[in-house]
Design a protein around this motif. Structure first.
Motif, PDB file in Angstrom:
ATOM      1  N   GLN A 125      48.245 -30.047  22.394  1.00 48.23           N
ATOM      2  CA  GLN A 125      48.149 -31.222  23.285  1.00 48.23           C
ATOM      3  C   GLN A 125      48.347 -32.519  22.632  1.00 48.23           C
ATOM      4  N   HIS A 126      48.147 -32.606  21.206  1.00 51.98           N
ATOM      5  CA  HIS A 126      48.281 -34.162  20.612  1.00 51.98           C
ATOM      6  C   HIS A 126      49.254 -33.875  19.541  1.00 51.98           C
ATOM      7  N   HIS A 127      49.863 -32.834  19.169  1.00 57.86           N
ATOM      8  CA  HIS A 127      50.728 -32.501  18.043  1.00 57.86           C
ATOM      9  C   HIS A 127      49.959 -33.135  16.710  1.00 57.86           C
ATOM     10  N   ASP A 128      48.747 -32.767  16.663  1.00 54.80           N
ATOM     11  CA  ASP A 128      47.726 -32.873  15.304  1.00 54.80           C
ATOM     12  C   ASP A 128      47.699 -31.690  14.644  1.00 54.80           C
ATOM     13  N   TYR A 129      48.216 -31.653  13.660  1.00 57.50           N
ATOM     14  CA  TYR A 129      48.356 -30.393  13.072  1.00 57.50           C
ATOM     15  C   TYR A 129      47.286 -30.153  11.814  1.00 57.50           C
ATOM     16  N   LEU A 130      46.458 -31.268  11.773  1.00 61.85           N
ATOM     17  CA  LEU A 130      45.606 -31.232  10.585  1.00 61.85           C
ATOM     18  C   LEU A 130      44.818 -30.144  10.287  1.00 61.85           C
ATOM     19  N   VAL A 131      44.047 -29.716  11.593  1.00 65.97           N
ATOM     20  CA  VAL A 131      43.197 -28.574  11.465  1.00 65.97           C
ATOM     21  C   VAL A 131      43.781 -27.241  11.248  1.00 65.97           C
ATOM     22  N   VAL A 132      44.907 -27.083  12.120  1.00 60.11           N
ATOM     23  CA  VAL A 132      45.993 -26.112  11.615  1.00 60.11           C
ATOM     24  C   VAL A 132      46.182 -25.731  10.135  1.00 60.11           C
ATOM     25  N   TRP A 133      46.476 -26.995   9.785  1.00 56.19           N
ATOM     26  CA  TRP A 133      47.031 -26.917   8.267  1.00 56.19           C
ATOM     27  C   TRP A 133      45.772 -26.705   7.225  1.00 56.19           C
ATOM     28  N   LEU A 134      44.666 -27.051   7.649  1.00 56.34           N
ATOM     29  CA  LEU A 134      43.388 -26.914   6.894  1.00 56.34           C
ATOM     30  C   LEU A 134      43.303 -25.248   6.922  1.00 56.34           C
ATOM     31  N   GLY A 135      43.224 -24.588   8.181  1.00 54.39           N
ATOM     32  CA  GLY A 135      42.924 -23.277   8.387  1.00 54.39           C
ATOM     33  C   GLY A 135      43.970 -22.398   7.469  1.00 54.39           C
ATOM     34  N   TYR A 136      45.350 -22.971   7.706  1.00 56.35           N
ATOM     35  CA  TYR A 136      46.390 -22.491   6.890  1.00 56.35           C
ATOM     36  C   TYR A 136      45.969 -22.517   5.360  1.00 56.35           C
ATOM     37  N   LEU A 137      45.533 -23.578   4.903  1.00 52.67           N
ATOM     38  CA  LEU A 137      45.284 -23.816   3.554  1.00 52.67           C
ATOM     39  C   LEU A 137      44.129 -22.875   2.997  1.00 52.67           C
ATOM     40  N   ILE A 138      43.260 -22.802   3.740  1.00 52.63           N
ATOM     41  CA  ILE A 138      42.035 -21.765   3.354  1.00 52.63           C
ATOM     42  C   ILE A 138      42.829 -20.233   3.155  1.00 52.63           C
ATOM     43  N   MET A 139      43.561 -20.033   4.251  1.00 49.15           N
ATOM     44  CA  MET A 139      44.003 -18.538   4.181  1.00 49.15           C
ATOM     45  C   MET A 139      44.886 -18.274   3.136  1.00 49.15           C
ATOM     46  N   ARG A 140      45.868 -19.202   2.685  1.00 48.61           N
ATOM     47  CA  ARG A 140      46.853 -19.197   1.801  1.00 48.61           C
ATOM     48  C   ARG A 140      46.284 -19.157   0.355  1.00 48.61           C
ATOM     49  N   LEU A 141      45.241 -20.238   0.041  1.00 46.87           N
ATOM     50  CA  LEU A 141      44.647 -20.221  -1.298  1.00 46.87           C
ATOM     51  C   LEU A 141      43.917 -18.937  -1.375  1.00 46.87           C
ATOM     52  N   ALA A 142      43.307 -18.264  -0.366  1.00 45.52           N
ATOM     53  CA  ALA A 142      42.560 -17.039  -0.546  1.00 45.52           C
ATOM     54  C   ALA A 142      43.826 -15.904  -1.218  1.00 45.52           C
ATOM     55  N   MET A 143      44.858 -15.900  -0.363  1.00 49.72           N
ATOM     56  CA  MET A 143      46.013 -15.211  -0.933  1.00 49.72           C
ATOM     57  C   MET A 143      46.503 -15.347  -1.893  1.00 49.72           C
ATOM     58  N   ALA A 144      46.948 -16.565  -2.321  1.00 50.58           N
ATOM     59  CA  ALA A 144      47.340 -16.837  -3.953  1.00 50.58           C
ATOM     60  C   ALA A 144      46.163 -16.377  -4.769  1.00 50.58           C
ATOM     61  N   ALA A 145      44.860 -16.476  -4.602  1.00 45.54           N
ATOM     62  CA  ALA A 145      44.016 -16.071  -5.446  1.00 45.54           C
ATOM     63  C   ALA A 145      43.917 -14.563  -5.752  1.00 45.54           C
ATOM     64  N   GLN A 146      44.459 -13.640  -4.479  1.00 45.20           N
ATOM     65  CA  GLN A 146      44.384 -12.299  -4.727  1.00 45.20           C
ATOM     66  C   GLN A 146      45.682 -11.955  -5.649  1.00 45.20           C
ATOM     67  N   TRP A 147      46.928 -12.602  -5.405  1.00 45.62           N
ATOM     68  CA  TRP A 147      48.037 -12.424  -6.233  1.00 45.62           C
ATOM     69  C   TRP A 147      47.672 -12.884  -7.555  1.00 45.62           C
ATOM     70  N   LEU A 148      46.937 -13.762  -7.721  1.00 48.05           N
ATOM     71  CA  LEU A 148      46.790 -14.137  -9.448  1.00 48.05           C
ATOM     72  C   LEU A 148      45.762 -13.132  -9.875  1.00 48.05           C
ATOM     73  N   ARG A 149      44.726 -12.456  -9.189  1.00 46.49           N
ATOM     74  CA  ARG A 149      44.001 -11.371  -9.663  1.00 46.49           C
ATOM     75  C   ARG A 149      44.680 -10.216  -9.859  1.00 46.49           C
ATOM     76  N   ALA A 150      45.767 -10.147  -9.021  1.00 44.24           N
ATOM     77  CA  ALA A 150      46.738  -8.869  -9.404  1.00 44.24           C
ATOM     78  C   ALA A 150      47.432  -8.966 -10.624  1.00 44.24           C
ATOM     79  N   ALA A 151      47.909 -10.192 -10.792  1.00 41.94           N
ATOM     80  CA  ALA A 151      48.757 -10.666 -12.102  1.00 41.94           C
ATOM     81  C   ALA A 151      47.789 -10.373 -13.280  1.00 41.94           C
ATOM     82  N   SER A 152      46.614 -10.605 -12.982  1.00 37.80           N
ATOM     83  CA  SER A 152      45.888 -10.493 -14.227  1.00 37.80           C
ATOM     84  C   SER A 152      45.648  -9.232 -14.909  1.00 37.80           C
TER      85      SER A 152
END
Length: 412
Positions: A125-152
């Motif tokens: 409605q307002h082309h405000d992507y801040l909350v969407v980006w924050l949700g994506y940030l949470i998901m993708r940081l968690a995904m990066a953590a999984q890959w770093l754990r696999a790398a270890s």
């Protein structure tokens, strides 16, 4: 995510003993009876919330006469939902050890999905992507953590692959900030560029080492998510019909839409699951195209539900658009679904030109149904059901001929 041709690890890699922490090592492709875990099913179910929100906003946009802008926004929001789901699915197929830390990080990803879902309406409605980006940030940081754990827990080429994934995920997060910081006209281009970059990350990460995902497990995961999306479509259409009947008592206008919608969804389910696809997921190119192509399958399946809601609103006078536009909201995503399922699934199992043409011709006929006025949705449903009946008949005849030939050969 790109291939199942990598050497099978010496150990199956499956969860072995209960505990808070275990090494996050690759699971083997030789595991028998590999099925979706309760955590994966819960993960899928939570994604339905985000899909429902995107569908609701698509309905509002199309019913309000802003179909072009609504479809563009829907495509962008759905990409974020689908891409996060797909990354988790392929990672879990290769590395799920189901220990406490793995579960917690996955639950964090689910929290990110819910945050993203909460921001979808503002993005539309307002082309405000801040909350969407924050949700994506949470998901993708968690995904990066999984890959770093696999790398270890890995070494050599496998460790390099995992680190490339983690690095690619984190760098893409920075690129997606363009949706928040750049002016409106630039955002569709940001989306296009970043979507391409995101999809190139697995290609780059796995160019020297390929993850050991499980074909049966992956096929089941995609199938289950297809069922969930189709279920959301039925739910959305049911709520729309109920609300319209309660408010307008327009049962005569709504019954054809409801019947046609059910036939479309039932046919969509039948067509998707008529063939077992896991045997086709063997080579690098096959798995890559199949996995990415499901963006269109999932997005079109969910859009069918939104289209049915638009058709209901138009029938009772709540949507100020033409009957043609309301019909197209159902028939176009239905045709896209049929063509995509044919391209990714059915064509690999069809024998002869007649079988190959069933779904493409059906998609064309469904589009033609758009011009049938108030009977368009019912006609599209009947055409879809006829495609199922035709496919079943052709397959039965082919099997009958093969049995006759085999019996004749045995007699000789």
């Amino acid at each position: 995510m790109t291939s199942s041709s990598a050497p099978t690890p010496a150990s199956s890699g499956a969860p072995q003993s209960p505990g808070l922490l275990r090494r996050l090592t690759a699971r083997g492709r030789d595991e028998v009876h590999r099925v979706s875990s309760p955590l994966e099913l819960f993960f899928d179910l939570c994604f339905v919330v985000a899909i429902a929100q995107a569908g609701v906003q698509l309905v509002h946009a199309v019913a309000g006469g802003h179909a072009g802008n609504g479809i563009l926004n829907y495509a962008m929001q759905f990409f974020a939902i689908w891409w996060a789901w797909m990354n988790f699915t392929w990672f879990a197929s290769a590395y799920d050890n189901d220990d406490a830390l793995y579960r917690v990080v996955t639950l964090v990803q689910i929290a990110g999905v819910l945050v993203l879902a909460a921001g979808i309406s503002r993005a539309f409605q307002h082309h405000d992507y801040l909350v969407v980006w924050l949700g994506y940030l949470i998901m993708r940081l968690a995904m990066a953590a999984q890959w770093l754990r696999a790398a270890s827990s890995a070494s050599g080429a496998e460790r390099t692959m995992a680190l490339r994934y983690a690095t690619g995920v984190l760098l893409c997060l920075v690129g997606w900030l363009g949706l928040v910081l750049l002016p409106g006209p630039a955002r569709p281009w940001v989306f296009l560029v970043m979507a391409i970059v995101e999809m190139c990350v697995p290609l780059y990460a796995e160019k020297s080492y390929e993850t050991s995902w499980h074909p049966h497990h992956i096929a089941e995961r995609y199938g289950l998510f297809t069922i969930i999306v189709l279920g959301e479509t039925i739910s959305a259409a049911t709520v729309a019909v109920k609300s319209a009947v309660d408010e307008h008592s327009a049962l005569g206008e709504l019954l054809p839409i409801a019947a046609g919608g059910l036939l479309i969804v039932f046919s969509a389910w039948w067509i998707y699951f008529v063939v077992p696809i896991h045997g086709h997921l063997r080579s690098n190119g096959q798995a890559f195209l199949w996995g990415y192509g499901h963006y269109l399958i999932f997005a079109s399946a969910a859009a069918i539900g939104a289209g049915l809601e638009v058709a209901v609103e138009q029938a009772v006078g709540k949507a100020h658009i033409s009957t043609l536009s309301a019909s197209a909201a159902v028939t176009l995503p239905t045709a896209l679904y049929l063509l995509t399922v044919w391209g990714l699934h059915s064509r690999h199992f069809k024998v002869g030109i007649t079988q190959q043409l069933v779904l493409p011709v059906t998609a064309l006929l469904v589009i033609c149904c758009t011009f049938l006025g108030h009977g368009a949705v019912l006609a599209a449903g009947l055409v879809s059901a006829a495609a199922v009946a035709t496919g079943v008949t052709l397959t039965a005849r082919m099997v009958g001929r093969e049995r006759a030939v085999s019996a004749a050969a045995s007699a000789d």
